[in-house]
Structure formats: C-alpha cells, structure tokens
Design an enzyme around this catalytic site. Structure first.
Site, PDB file in Angstrom:
ATOM      1  N   THR A 105       0.837  -1.204   0.000  1.00 63.80           N
ATOM      2  CA  THR A 105       0.000   0.000   0.000  1.00 63.80           C
ATOM      3  C   THR A 105       0.872   1.254   0.000  1.00 63.80           C
ATOM      4  O   THR A 105       2.007   1.221   0.500  1.00 63.80           O
ATOM      5  CB  THR A 105      -0.899  -0.003   1.263  1.00 63.80           C
ATOM      6  OG1 THR A 105      -1.428   1.301   1.466  1.00 63.80           O
ATOM      7  CG2 THR A 105      -0.129  -0.387   2.520  1.00 63.80           C
ATOM      8  N   ASP A 106       0.309   2.356  -0.492  1.00 63.75           N
ATOM      9  CA  ASP A 106       1.042   3.629  -0.435  1.00 63.75           C
ATOM     10  C   ASP A 106       1.232   4.105   1.002  1.00 63.75           C
ATOM     11  O   ASP A 106       2.060   4.973   1.271  1.00 63.75           O
ATOM     12  CB  ASP A 106       0.334   4.717  -1.269  1.00 63.75           C
ATOM     13  CG  ASP A 106      -1.097   5.009  -0.832  1.00 63.75           C
ATOM     14  OD1 ASP A 106      -1.607   4.340   0.092  1.00 63.75           O
ATOM     15  OD2 ASP A 106      -1.708   5.932  -1.424  1.00 63.75           O
ATOM     16  N   GLU A 107       0.454   3.534   1.936  1.00 60.70           N
ATOM     17  CA  GLU A 107       0.524   4.006   3.326  1.00 60.70           C
ATOM     18  C   GLU A 107       1.876   3.712   3.976  1.00 60.70           C
ATOM     19  O   GLU A 107       2.209   4.290   5.005  1.00 60.70           O
ATOM     20  CB  GLU A 107      -0.624   3.407   4.147  1.00 60.70           C
ATOM     21  CG  GLU A 107      -1.968   3.795   3.556  1.00 60.70           C
ATOM     22  CD  GLU A 107      -3.175   3.478   4.402  1.00 60.70           C
ATOM     23  OE1 GLU A 107      -3.064   3.465   5.639  1.00 60.70           O
ATOM     24  OE2 GLU A 107      -4.242   3.259   3.814  1.00 60.70           O
TER      25      GLU A 107
ATOM     26  N   LYS B  97       2.477  -3.478   7.097  1.00 63.48           N
ATOM     27  CA  LYS B  97       2.640  -3.626   5.647  1.00 63.48           C
ATOM     28  C   LYS B  97       4.084  -3.299   5.228  1.00 63.48           C
ATOM     29  O   LYS B  97       4.670  -3.990   4.394  1.00 63.48           O
ATOM     30  CB  LYS B  97       1.659  -2.717   4.900  1.00 63.48           C
ATOM     31  CG  LYS B  97       0.194  -3.049   5.091  1.00 63.48           C
ATOM     32  CD  LYS B  97      -0.220  -4.435   4.600  1.00 63.48           C
ATOM     33  CE  LYS B  97      -0.180  -4.570   3.103  1.00 63.48           C
ATOM     34  NZ  LYS B  97      -0.671  -5.917   2.666  1.00 63.48           N
TER      35      LYS B  97
ATOM     36  N   TYR C  94      -1.213  -0.544  11.195  1.00 63.56           N
ATOM     37  CA  TYR C  94      -1.475  -1.184   9.888  1.00 63.56           C
ATOM     38  C   TYR C  94      -0.316  -0.939   8.925  1.00 63.56           C
ATOM     39  O   TYR C  94       0.252  -1.880   8.363  1.00 63.56           O
ATOM     40  CB  TYR C  94      -2.786  -0.652   9.288  1.00 63.56           C
ATOM     41  CG  TYR C  94      -2.943  -0.947   7.809  1.00 63.56           C
ATOM     42  CD1 TYR C  94      -3.115  -2.261   7.358  1.00 63.56           C
ATOM     43  CD2 TYR C  94      -2.914   0.075   6.846  1.00 63.56           C
ATOM     44  CE1 TYR C  94      -3.253  -2.538   5.995  1.00 63.56           C
ATOM     45  CE2 TYR C  94      -3.056  -0.195   5.488  1.00 63.56           C
ATOM     46  CZ  TYR C  94      -3.227  -1.503   5.075  1.00 63.56           C
ATOM     47  OH  TYR C  94      -3.357  -1.780   3.730  1.00 63.56           O
TER      48      TYR C  94
END
Ligand code: NAD
Ligand code: TYD
Length: 335
Positions: A125-127, A154, A150
């Site tokens: 994810t970009d997060e 990731k 989260y």
C-alpha cells in the site's frame, strides 16, 4: 499457470479472481482465505463452480496448513492479498495486524522458496510511505515512514520481501497502491460506508475537518496492475499504483451525496482518527513506463458505476452489515 492467491474472499482479492478467470484462460486459481470478518464467499458465488477455481479455508500464518497446500499443488506463482486492512482496527487491536501481515508473509515467503515457486507478488500500500504535506508525490524511492500499526505491518512485510530477494534470490515483486474503490468493498471503508449509510438515511461520519486527502483508484485498475507486475515486473522492484485522482474526504462524501440525491444534512463531523495521515498521493510513472500499465476508469464514471453497484446489490451489503453473510460459507462448505 497455477496461481495461489491469498485473501481472495476480500474486496480486492475477489475482484482479482473475477478478472483473472474472465480474461486469463490459461490460469488455474487456488484461493486460500481464513474468512475473517471481512472475508465473504458471497463475493464469489458467480464463479464458485468454475473448474479453474478452488477455495481452501486456511490461515496464512498456519505453517502446517500452508505447507500441505504448497506440497499438494504445484504453484507457479503466489499473490499475497491476505491482510488485516483497516487502519481504525489496527489502532484498537494491533496484534492481529502484526501476526497476519508480517508472520503470514514470512510463512508464504519460506514456502515459496522451499517449493521453488517461480514468483511472489506482495500486495502492499502507499501508506508505507507515511503522510505527505500539501505538495509532492510518493515515488518508489521515498523512504518508508509508516505511521499506523497497519502501515507498519505492511512496511515490515515489504522489507521482508526485499530481504528474501537480497538474501535468498527470491523472485519477488511488490505493488504499492493508493486507496481503492469499487464493488464488494466492506462497508467499514470510507466510500461503501458513506454510500450505505446514506441509503439508510444514517449520519455520515467525517473524521476531523474532512480535509485529509486520498488518491482513489478503481479496484479493477489495481487488479490489472497486479497482473502486470506478476507477468512483467522486475525481480526485487516495487511499483507504485495510483490514478492521479486526489480528493479531500469532505468533497468526496459530498459528491456521493449528490449522486445519491441525499441531503448534506447527513454529514456529521466526528472526532479525528488518532495519528490520521493527512495526504497520500502516488506518482505511478514507473509502472506506466516500465510495464505499460495505465488506469482505464475515469473517476466520475467509476464512482457512479460503484454507487449503482451498491444500489443493485442491496442484499449483499445488508447481509454484510447485519452479519448474515458469515453463515454462507458454513452452509456452502459444510464447515
Ligand atoms: P480486505 O480486508 O477486504 O480482505 C482481506 C482478506 O484477507 C479477507 O478475505 C480476509 O478473510 C483475508 N485474511 C485476513 N487474514 C487472513 C489470514 N490470516 N489468512 C488468510 N486470509 C486472511 O482487504 P482488501 O481491501 O481487499 O485489501 C487486500 C490487500 O490489498 C491487503 O494486503 C491491503 O493491505 C492491500 N491494499 C488495499 C487497499 C485498499 O484500498 N483497500 C489499497 C492498497 C493496498
Ligand atoms: P479508509 O477508507 O479507512 O482508508 P485509509 O484510512 O486506509 O486511507 O479511510 C479513507 C479516508 O476517509 C481517511 O482519511 C479516513 C477517512 N474516513 C472518515 O472520514 N470517516 C470514516 O468513517 C472512515 C471509515 C474514514
């Protein structure tokens, strides 16, 4: 190709299953999913009898169950979608995020090496890049700076994949996509929550000042990017995926109300998410230039189509919101 996908009963995984069975006639798919609260086999009813598809209920952190699967089937590639995926839940209960998203990835990586599976694709994810100020974009070289449990989980999995490429010559690639929208998204995430609450004339909870920015991409475009990375991605590389489509949350929720012809009086400002990342924005030029991927949906029609999908599939989301969907697999799979 014998493809193992994990988390195929979730939002993006189930869209991937539908797309691949429709468009890639040479692919046999095994979907392993432990059916957590957001795993829903009702996402897959239309293809469950397809001879090129099979479902296995198992947990990716269960080494024994995973080893049995890898030993029995001769996989050519693994695509790891399975995850705990909701930031708010990671704030109240981080432990399961670290277990599923990190240990789960490690179990799959070890078995990929042991059974000489040719390719491993990690859906990230970009997060993992953290939060942006008002300007600038995430590129693949942006340092990882995750802020929520989260995104830390990731980012950890991404680093594990890179370490396995570096240390054991794993053939691994990583995709880092922005926020997805589309059919079958669990109505705890922004867009389906707002659509279904509006349809029920319930308040739409906007966090903080509503000025956080997300970069929205249709789920089918994400799935096409994953396929491109699986087929053509270069070993050890990460690919950002996004639609150059930034929206303030408040503007997006107002747009949904307009499409649904519901009043803005439903908007309710609520306490902000702790540590809420202000802005995400992706520079996807690498995957476009190197793998030829481009988004196919424009947001206006993609969003309308998504709203129509929730209107036409009221039974689906009402069963999710009531919890009735969780009995489906028990009947279907005699569990
Ligand atoms: P989701 O929460 O809808 O689905 C996750 C699926 O994984 C569910 O079917 C669940 O049952 C399964 N799962 C969870 N724990 C498992 C375990 N231990 N073993 C086996 N299966 C398990 O998530 P999603 O939105 O479809 O996201 C899929 C992937 O894409 C995730 O890795 C997520 O981090 C990533 N991602 C999501 C978005 C987004 O906007 N939704 C954007 C970028 C990346
Ligand atoms: P979400 O769909 O949870 O995705 P992520 O946090 O992974 O980006 O949230 C998208 C944005 O919408 C995020 O800025 C938080 C905000 N949000 C609300 O304002 N209200 C809500 O009820 C939810 C679920 C999210």
């Amino acid at each position: 190709m014998n493809l193992l996908i994990t988390g195929g009963a979730g939002f993006i995984g189930s869209n991937f299953v539908h797309l691949i069975l429709k468009e890639q006639s040479g692919v046999n798919l095994v979907n392993v999913d432990s059916l957590t609260y957001c795993g829903n086999l009702e996402n897959l009813t239309s293809i469950e009898d397809n001879p090129r598809y099979s479902f296995v209920k198992a947990d990716i952190t269960d080494n024994e169950a995973m080893e049995k699967l890898f030993a029995e089937r001769n996989f050519d590639a693994v695509v790891n979608f399975a995850a705990e995926s909701h930031v708010d839940r990671s704030i109240t209960d981080p432990a399961i995020f670290l277990k599923t998203n990190i240990i789960g990835a490690q179990v799959l990586l070890d078995l990929t090496l042991k059974y000489k599976v040719k390719r491993f694709v990690q859906i990230s994810t970009d997060e993992v890049y953290g939060s942006l100020p008002e300007t600038g974009f995430f590129v693949e070289e942006t340092p990882l700076a995750p802020n929520s449990p989260y995104s830390v989980s990731k980012a950890s999995a991404d680093m594990l994949v890179s370490a396995y490429v570096h240390t054991y010559d794993l053939d691994g690639v990583i995709t880092r996509c922005s926020n997805n929208y589309g059919p079958y998204q669990f109505p705890e995430k922004l867009i389906p929550l707002m659509i279904t609450n509006a349809l029920e004339d319930k308040p739409l909870p906007v966090y903080g000042d509503g000025m956080n920015v997300r970069d929205w991409l249709h789920v089918e475009d994400h799935c096409r990017a994953v396929w491109a990375a699986l087929e053509k991605g270069e070993t050890g590389e990460a690919y950002n995926v996004g639609g150059s489509n930034e929206w303030h949350n408040l503007a997006l929720v107002k747009e949904l109300l307009k499409i649904l012809e519901k009043p803005e009086s439903l908007l309710t400002f609520v306490k902000d998410r702790p540590g809420h990342d202000r802005r995400y924005a992706i520079d996807a030029s690498k995957i476009t230039n190197k793998l030829g991927w481009e988004p196919t949906y424009d947001f206006a029609s993609g969003l309308r189509q998504t709203v129509e999908w929730y209107l036409e599939n009221e039974t689906w989301w009402r069963r999710v919101k009531s919890g009735a969907y969780q009995s489906y697999y028990k009947q279907q799979y005699d569990l």
